[in-house]
Write an enzyme that holds these catalytic residues in place. Structure first.
Site, PDB file in Angstrom:
ATOM      1  CD  GLU B 282      -3.103   0.630   2.267  1.00 26.41           C
ATOM      2  OE1 GLU B 282      -3.904  -0.314   2.206  1.00 26.41           O
ATOM      3  OE2 GLU B 282      -3.042   1.391   3.248  1.00 26.41           O
ATOM      4  CD  GLU B 285      -2.523   0.896  -4.654  1.00 26.87           C
ATOM      5  OE1 GLU B 285      -2.542   0.137  -3.671  1.00 26.87           O
ATOM      6  OE2 GLU B 285      -3.516   1.142  -5.345  1.00 26.87           O
ATOM      7  CB  CYS B 308      -6.530  -2.398   6.335  1.00 29.36           C
ATOM      8  SG  CYS B 308      -5.132  -1.512   5.772  1.00 29.36           S
ATOM      9  CB  SER B 328      -4.880   1.014  -1.382  1.00 27.28           C
ATOM     10  OG  SER B 328      -4.011  -0.077  -1.544  1.00 27.28           O
ATOM     11  CE  LYS B 367      -9.892  -7.823   8.801  1.00 24.10           C
ATOM     12  NZ  LYS B 367      -9.223  -7.454   7.546  1.00 24.10           N
ATOM     13  CD  GLU B 370     -11.085  -8.908   4.294  1.00 25.89           C
ATOM     14  OE1 GLU B 370     -10.724  -9.279   5.435  1.00 25.89           O
ATOM     15  OE2 GLU B 370     -10.543  -7.962   3.699  1.00 25.89           O
ATOM     16  CD  GLU B 375     -13.857 -10.608  -3.974  1.00 23.68           C
ATOM     17  OE1 GLU B 375     -14.797 -11.397  -4.177  1.00 23.68           O
ATOM     18  OE2 GLU B 375     -14.006  -9.486  -3.445  1.00 23.68           O
ATOM     19  CB  CYS B 512      -8.880  -3.177  14.744  1.00 21.12           C
ATOM     20  SG  CYS B 512      -8.566  -2.826  13.019  1.00 21.12           S
TER      21      CYS B 512
END
Lengths: 158, 588
Positions: B282, B285, B308, B328, B367, B370, B375, B512
């Site tokens: 990141e 990037e 994230c 990102s 999560k 996720e 994908e 978090c």
């Protein structure tokens, strides 16, 4: 829930209504009132349009629609039947009249017959207490209705 | 100032203070149920709905709800007269008369505020026998709605709408049938829910809970054909101890590793390692976009947004589909860890990816969703098999009869367990961007960063901004935690008003450490602050504090990935986003 295709003309009319209220979130109830006037009821698709235009969540719109008994998500019948349950009508036997309508049409209050012809609702006083008990079919008022007369009223529209 | 008397104590408070808050300043805790507050974070729920907090006010005919009644001069308040106690218990008995008595098997048992209140008020029977409202149970990939247990406190509605501006939940219907639900009472999965889990973290009962995957983990550990590796997110080590009676903010990194080893995990690794890897990708990037922007490339998208946080990713996919090219493309640390474990570590050991089970311990419920995204699977095999919350890990440890407090401190396994202080601070709001700055500064300027702490990026204010000097080049940084705050920054970008080069966004208040999978804080914001301080302590104690100096990261690039943003990285560590704005409610 099946997807309903709303007519483009009516959707545009609804968007214009929202615009006339400046797309103000605070006008949600007024917008829904007008929307029900346009579509006859408030299906999910209409609520989505309203939510999008006023920039509120669909859940919130649905919350308001389900809170107020005036709003309905069931399409009204071709001939909406309203039975007055105001004090005068009630004491003169409106409930028995209502029960007879339920029996004859085989639907509950708030429902519409399968053929889409009749829907049943209750209201509180139409200002014709002298004619109690009063029944309205569309705009037409029937006075001094007895349970025996219910069949004849329905027959007029069949 | 207003002077009044509460339980015989003279109290002086500011005008417009509620009786509830006035009592608190005098050290008198009036019981509440629907009321909820995260102090100093502008989060408050005060619908005045449950009536548990009623008190007697001299001269007033009826009892007053303390949470919504403001003080008046000379007011005399009694918080525990016989009339108050009887009313309070009757109110609770009425609530309980429409609540399933399933405490023995309820996921919330032991953490339930309704259960605690029944204890506190000494309810021993429920005298009211009446109808019980029943609804269908709704299980999404991360959150279970069991609204038979809903008491209409509306905390979840407040979190979902006012704080997060997600709008998945609303109070619907009226009277006895009233309940909090998504639009058209459809499943949460069909709604714009981001699975941030903040509704779960404030629900006083078992109406909203997480989908429990700990049984899948136990089964994997018991399967001799599987090698099971575990990764632990930064914020877990700052909160897990609370489940075992340790003070909030106690760091339990070493004990957590020891516990995981005793549970039978073959390798105990650290998501912090993957966080360092995230910074490499990141951060590169960010520098790439920045350099192109400075060279006059008009197509480059700035600001770059961090990616994230899976709740945040879900949020922009639902709400800002026209901006999918701004965040990102770097995967989250959890999802970077998966392919590195299966395609690098596993292959090195000669283990087929289907026999390598990756478990993550996360402070987060999003999560769970996720790791189930299509994908992030290879031929149906997920890169991360199961994601369990800090709370679920605590349950596992308790079930396994592990005496957590007496465990020795142990170290993570290598190579995917070594991390820097930069990886640790991912757990706090502002941490990801601080970690990125530590690396980007050195890579961009070629100079050594003398002071690694960027105090201007730290704190708990909802939206923060700072300008970091990259050796003469000012870098404008924005930070938001809580999705409602994120929405404000995004609307600025939409309107072309944003002057930021980079923005960090975390879905949960505090980042978090305040995640939906953390031990319940019950509205005590000092717990969140203690966790945040612990994260910074862990960082300060690390010998290496910049991601690009992690020796195992350097080795990983040398041996396998070659270079940040390279072909392998692109394939394994980067992703793309989807437009989820349309047709979420109405199916064909």
């Amino acid at each position: 829930m099946a997807k309903i295709k709303l007519s483009d003309r009516k959707v545009q009319e609804l968007k214009d209504v929202c615009k006339s209220f400046n797309n103000d979130k605070g006008e949600l109830i007024n917008v829904l009132h007008k929307a029900q006037g346009i579509f006859g009821y408030l299906p999910a698709e209409v609520q989505e349009v309203v939510a999008h235009e006023l920039q509120v969540s669909v859940a919130h719109v649905y919350g308001v629609v389900t809170f107020y008994s005036f709003f309905t998500m069931t399409p009204k019948g071709e001939h909406p039947i309203s039975i007055c349950l105001g004090t005068a009508c009630y004491v003169r036997g409106a409930e028995k009249v209502l029960d007879e309508f339920k029996r004859v049409l085989n639907i509950q209050v708030g429902e519409t017959t399968a053929d889409g012809k009749f829907s049943l609702s209750c209201l509180r006083c139409v200002g014709a207490c002298g004619l109690a008990p009063v029944v309205m079919v569309g705009e037409k008022v029937y006075g001094r209705v007895s349970p025996d007369g219910v069949k004849d009223i329905v027959a007029e529209y069949n | 100032m207003v002077k009044l008397t509460i339980d015989g104590k003279a109290v002086e408070v500011e005008k417009n203070t509620t009786i509830l808050m006035a009592a608190r300043t005098a050290g008198i805790e009036i019981p509440t149920l629907c009321y909820f507050q995260l102090k100093d974070m502008e989060i408050e729920n005060r619908p005045g709905g449950c009536r548990i907090c009623v008190v007697e006010v001299s001269g007033r005919r009826n009892l007053a709800p303390a949470c919504t009644t403001t003080v008046t001069p000379g007011m005399v308040v009694n918080t525990h007269s016989i009339r108050v106690l009887n009313a309070r218990r009757t109110v609770l008995e009425l609530i309980l008369s429409d609540h399933p008595a399933e405490c023995l098997t309820c996921a919330k048992s032991g953490n339930c505020e309704l259960q605690d209140m029944a204890q506190k008020l000494g309810v021993r029977e429920i005298p009211f026998q009446g109808a019980q409202s029943t609804y269908r149970k709704d299980t999404s990939p991360a959150i279970i709605r069991d609204v038979d247990k809903c008491i209409m406190c509306r905390r979840c509605e407040m979190m979902c709408n006012e704080v997060q501006t997600v709008g998945a939940l609303s109070a619907v219907n009226r009277g006895f049938m009233a309940v909090v639900a998504p639009a058209f009472e459809m499943n949460l999965e069909k709604s714009p829910c981001t699975y941030c889990g903040q509704c779960v973290s404030v629900c006083p009962t078992g109406a909203l809970t997480e989908v429990d995957h700990s049984r899948n983990v136990i089964n994997a550990l018991a399967d001799p054909t599987k090698t099971v590796v575990v990764q632990t997110a930064p914020a877990v080590r700052a909160a897990l101890g609370e489940e075992f009676g340790l003070a909030p903010g106690t760091l339990v990194t070493g004990k957590m590793v020891a516990a995981l080893r005793r549970l039978g995990f073959n390798y105990v690794f650290d998501t912090d390692f993957a966080a360092d890897l995230t910074i490499m990708e990141e951060g590169s990037e960010l520098l790439d976009r920045l350099t192109r922007h400075l060279n006059g490339d008009k197509n480059v998208k700035l600001p770059i947004l961090t990616s994230c946080c899976p709740g945040w990713v879900n949020f922009f996919e639902h709400n800002f589909p026209e901006m999918l090219d701004i965040p990102s493309t770097a995967k989250s640390p959890q999802q970077m860890f998966g392919p590195i474990a299966k395609e690098y570590f596993g292959k090195k050991l000669g283990i087929d990816r289907r026999n390598l089970i990756v478990v993550s311990i996360m402070p987060c419920l999003a999560k769970k969703y996720e790791c189930q995204r299509e994908e992030f699977k290879v031929n149906g095999d997920p890169d991360v098999n199961y994601s369990i919350s800090t709370r679920e890990l605590a349950h596992l440890i308790k079930q396994a009869n592990i005496d957590f407090a007496s465990l020795p401190e142990e170290d993570f396994d290598n190579p995917l367990g070594e991390s820097t202080g930069a990886g640790v601070i991912f757990g706090n709001t502002g941490g990801v961007i601080e970690a990125a700055c530590r690396t980007a500064y050195e890579l961009y300027t070629g100079k050594k960063l003398e002071k690694v702490e960027f105090n201007e990026l730290r704190g708990m204010e909802n939206i923060r901004h700072a300008t970091i000097d990259f050796n003469g080049l000012p870098i404008n940084i924005g930070i938001a935690h809580g999705l409602g705050n994120a929405r404000k920054l995004l609307e600025d970008i939409q309107a072309g008003k944003s002057h930021f080069h980079a923005i960090e966004i975390m879905a949960c208040p505090g980042g978090c450490i305040g995640g939906g999978g953390q031990p319940y804080h019950h509205g005590d914001s000092s717990i969140l602050k203690a966790r945040a301080a612990a994260i910074y302590r862990e960082d300060a104690g690390k010998p290496i504090r910049k991601s690009h100096e992690n020796p195992f990261i350097i080795e990983l690039y040398k041996e396998f990935l070659e270079k940040p943003l390279g072909e392998k990285s692109h394939h394994l560590l980067h992703t793309h986003y989807f437009d989820k704005s349309a047709g979420v409610f109405v199916e064909e």
